[in-house]
Structure formats: C-alpha cells, structure tokens
Design an enzyme around this catalytic site. Structure first.
Site: not given
Ligand code: NAP
Length: 488
Positions: A51, A148, A178, A182, A216, A235, A240, A335
């Site tokens: 956004r 996930k 993921h 590996k 972890e 989780d 996994h 953890k």
């Molecule tokens: P995050 O840091 O909160 O990022 C969310 C992203 O979505 C941001 O780019 C945000 O940008 C965008 N967004 C939010 N609302 C939106 C909307 N209405 N329309 C379009 N874009 C929108 O989350 P994340 O950690 O990257 O995780 C993303 C997904 O991957 C989640 O489902 C999470 O559970 C999963 N995941 C993450 C990790 C990790 O290591 N981070 C690992 C495994 C799985 P704006 O606010 O600018 O829109």
C-alpha cells in the site's frame, strides 16, 4: 566442485507485501543471489506491491538497503546490485481496494511466466486471488505462492483452500514450507531412494525409534502477539515437523514427480495415530536469570500472565501401517532452548547379540540428518578402538557434512527461499504442500489442541537455555530411551 546453474524462463514475479519483513529478509535477497548466480534471465522482472506510496526509485532504495543487510557476501557487490535493481518495479496497491490494479496490469508482459507471491497476511489471500482474476491478470499458466500459516485449524485451512480454488487450479498453487527447500531435506530423499543400503533397514524391524528435534535459542521476541495465538504445535509441528516426518516415513514414490511424492506424504499423515494425552508434554520458558529484563519469561513476553500457549512441545506418536507399526516417532520443538539445532535421528536397533561381550561397549547405529546448523548427514558406526589392549568398541561417524565432502562450492549455501522461488518459475511443485496434505495435517492436529484446551492443561515451566521441561525427558525415559543431546 562447481555447481551447474541453468537459467529459468523469463518471468514477471509480483511480490504482494514486497515491503514486508519476509520480502526484505528472504525473498528479495534470495532473488538477488540467484541473479548473481546467473539463474535469472535478462528478461526477468520483479514487481513489488504494497500500500505504501513508494515509486520505483523509493522501492529500489529500500531493496538496496535490505540486500546490504541480508544479502550475504554478494550484497556488498554494488555493480551487481545496481544491475539487479534495474529489474525491479513497484506498484502501490491495496488488496482490499481497486486502486493500483490497472498500473499492475500495465506493467505485466505477455508471453512470460507470471508468478504472484502472496507475502501478506492470509486474511488477504482471498482478496488478492479475486482481484487478480477480476482484472484479468492471470492465465492458466500463472502461479501463486502462499506462505504459512496456512490456516490455524482444519476449518480455516479449508476456507483458504476454497478461496484460492475459486480462481486457481491446484496445479497453480505453491504453498511454501521453507523446510522443504533445505538442501539436506532433499538429500534425505536422495540418500533414502538413491541407495540400496538404507531402504531394506528402513522399517520397524530394524529401526528402534525416530527422533525429530527443531530447537531454537531465541524466544518469541517481538512476535509475541502472533505467537501466543499459535504456539509450538501450530507454528512448527503441524507444518515443518510434519513435513520432515513424512519424508522419513513415506513409501518410495514411483517417480520423483510432484504428485507421486505428495501422494505418499499424504498417506503418512492419514496413517498417523492420535496421540495419547500422556504422550504430550507442553512447556513455557522461564526468564533468563542472567538477563531477565531483556530475556523475560514467556508470559511476560506475550503480555498475558495467564497464557496457556506452549513455547515447547514434545510428543510420541505412531504411524499405523505395515512399515512403521511399533516404531515410535518422538517429536520435539521449542523456543529459548540450549542450542539452535534441527536434527532427525534414525535410531537403529541394537545388534541381536554382542559377540564381544558387554564390557567391550555396545553401540547403536544412528543415522542423523542435520538441517541446521552445519547441514549434513552422519551415520554412526561401531569400530574397534585402535591400539592394543583387547577388543574395545567405539562409535565413529561416517560423515557427509557437505562442506567437507563436496568442497566449499559443493556446499554452496543456497537458501531455501532461493530454491523454492526458482522452483515456482520452473513450475515444479514437488517441494510445496498440496491442499489435501495441509488439511490432513490439521485434521490430525486439531483434536490434540482441542484435547488439552478442554482438559485445561497448563504448560510446564522450563529453564531458559535448557533442553526443555523435565517431563519431556521422562517421556523418553519411561520407554527406556533418551533424547539425543541438543548441540549447536
Ligand atoms: P509484514 O512485515 O507485516 O509485511 C506485510 C506486507 O504486506 C507489507 O509489505 C505491507 O505493506 C503489505 N500489506 C499489508 N496490508 C496490505 C494490503 N491491504 N494490501 C496490500 N499490501 C498489504 O509481514 P511479513 O513478516 O513480511 O509476513 C508476510 C506473510 O508471510 C505473513 O503471512 C507471515 O505470516 C508470513 N511469514 C513470514 C515470515 C517472516 O520471516 N517474516 C516467515 C514465514 C511466514 P503496506 O503496509 O505498505 O501495505
């Protein structure tokens, strides 16, 4: 040994959530490393979407910083980084709103593969799928990638599967776990199905038990709010550890192709027995006594003094089929444990009779598959201790640590995300979870969670940087067994 890099076909990869944590830490640095390796063709493009009103230059600046921070050694090569950034574009889009979709349509090209990575909260998956379809941005060859958590129970996973199935065929949906990306996990399949040596022994006649540990050292950190609604079972175990168990336990597929492999994994999940309540140990970590301010106990970290969510779980389960009847599978994850380590150990039975006598020392063969750190596979074998003084037996490892066996380039550290994103472009679903697999995993998980919730079970406290609650040790000792030490 120099690994061969085969460039993939030209593609447009749209990353929804392209400014988020996952995109910055994993997806974009991974793509950059594949670019450096020569795997991204000239015509490949990556389009970030979120956004925030960033513009292409603003996005490139953000990605530059992210790659400096998370891109490894290559991240400091500004020439390559500059060339990679030229492939990047950005559109400001709201998944729940109409703005931005025409801009995206204008950027996408014809006759290249279109992949859409949903790196956003799962609550947006349905909106994205619908808008992609309504704006005519997909064709039969387009792929979507989802992260996930894929649901928090069977009902929500079914709902997500339904939301996606409304617009995409299963062959277009790539559900990432993921762990499956590996190197060692794929090597596990190579070792099992590429050698005659192990398969005849791979059953309850010769295997005493199997241990899967994912430990972890970190606590919940800043993710307390998210984690407390989930816990170790949702989780880690449902996805996994379940995937690792499947790869260990499955029958040899007829071919190494996506559906043949996933059919066999599904049969394993469906054959899992329900776990007895007394075969489950849940725990919550205490504060680190040396630094309670920064490393508080679990309940303080999640800001709920009454939380009953587990940060640790250990359990014993069985697979009800001919191959594994009678061989327990012990799973453990948590953890704030004493080391960061993911390991699968196949504990073979003792020899039926020791011709050397008990005092010579009896040892058990162990095949350990280590996912992190130091990916590698080790087989413990018993030999004679060198030197005079009679027949004394010792254990030595037959070591297949990749860095030693293949040299530095053979052990090239390809992150799981790098491999998986390239598999999406290649159209290879083998290392992705199928919808029915995910649902079957929840169908096994749900009654266990429901059971301890209805019983009002309270997780047992455990010391920070320990191996978990004492009850988890007792779970093994009651069976005359021991957990393998958690080592870094
Ligand atoms: P995050 O840091 O909160 O990022 C969310 C992203 O979505 C941001 O780019 C945000 O940008 C965008 N967004 C939010 N609302 C939106 C909307 N209405 N329309 C379009 N874009 C929108 O989350 P994340 O950690 O990257 O995780 C993303 C997904 O991957 C989640 O489902 C999470 O559970 C999963 N995941 C993450 C990790 C990790 O290591 N981070 C690992 C495994 C799985 P704006 O606010 O600018 O829109």
């Amino acid at each position: 040994m120099v690994s061969r890099v085969i460039p993939v076909d030209p593609f447009d990869l749209v990353i929804f959530g392209g400014t988020g944590d996952l995109a910055r830490r994993k997806i974009l640095p991974g793509l950059f490393r594949r670019f450096c390796a020569g795997q991204m063709p000239q015509e490949a493009r990556v389009i970030g979407a979120a956004r925030a009103e960033l513009g292409a230059d603003g996005y490139r600046d953000m990605v530059r910083e992210a790659i400096h921070e998370f891109g490894g050694d290559e991240g400091s090569d500004d020439t390559k980084l500059g060339a990679f950034l030229e492939r990047l574009h950005y559109v400001a889009i709201d998944a729940r709103d109409e703005g931005g979709w025409r801009d995206l349509a204008g950027l996408l090209r014809h006759r290249v593969i279109r992949a859409f990575y949903f790196s956003v909260a799962p609550s947006l998956f349905g909106d994205l799928a619908e808008r992609l379809n309504n704006h005519g941005l997909t064709d039969n060859d387009s792929r979507i990638v989802v992260e996930k958590p894929f649901g928090r129970d069977l009902a929500s996973a079914r709902q997500l599967n339904g939301d996606l199935a409304a617009f995409f065929d299963e062959s277009q949906i790539y559900r990432i776990d993921h762990y499956l990306g590996k190197e060692t996990v794929q090597n596990l399949m190579a070792v099992r199905f590429g050698n005659m040596l192990f398969e005849p022994l791979w059953n309850s006649q010769f295997v005493d038990h199997i241990q899967i540990t994912v430990a972890e050292t970190v606590g919940v950190g800043g993710r307390g709010d998210y984690y407390d609604k989930s816990g170790a079972m949702r989780d880690m175990v449902q996805n996994h550890l379940m995937q690792l168990l499947c790869l260990i336990a499955m029958e040899p597929p007829a071919r190494f192709d996506p559906d043949a492999v996933r059919d066999e994994k599904l049969k394993v999940i469906r054959a899992l027995e329900e776990v007895e309540p007394h075969h489950i140990v849940r725990g919550q970590y205490d504060a680190d006594p040396d630094d309670p301010e920064n490393l508080p106990d679990y309940r303080t970290a999640v800001e709920d003094p009454k939380s009953r969510t587990e940060s640790f779980i250990a359990m014993k389960t069985h697979i009800a089929n001919w191959r594994w009847a009678g061989t327990p599978f012990y799973l453990r994850t948590g953890k704030r444990l004493c080391a960061r380590s993911s390991e699968i150990s196949i504990m073979f039975k003792d020899t039926p009779h020791s011709i050397f006598g008990e005092e010579a020392g009896r040892h058990r063969n162990v095949l350990s598959i280590r996912l992190q750190p130091n990916e590698g596979i080790q087989l413990g074998v018993t030999i004679k201790e060198p030197g005079p003084g009679g027949m004394r037996l010792i254990d030595v490892p037959l070591d297949m640590t990749f860095a030693d066996a293949l040299g530095p380039s053979g052990a090239e550290n390809v992150d799981a995300y790098e491999r998986l994103v390239m598999d999406v472009i290649r159209g290879n679903q083998t290392l992705f979870m199928r919808g029915d697999e995910v649902e079957a995993a929840w169908a096994w998980t749900d009654p266990l969670i429901e059971g301890w919730t209805n019983r009002g079970d309270v997780p047992k406290p455990y010391d920070s940087h320990s191996a978990g609650p004492d009850a988890a040790m007792q779970l093994m000792r009651r069976d005359g067994r021991e957990w393998r030490e958690v080592t870094p």
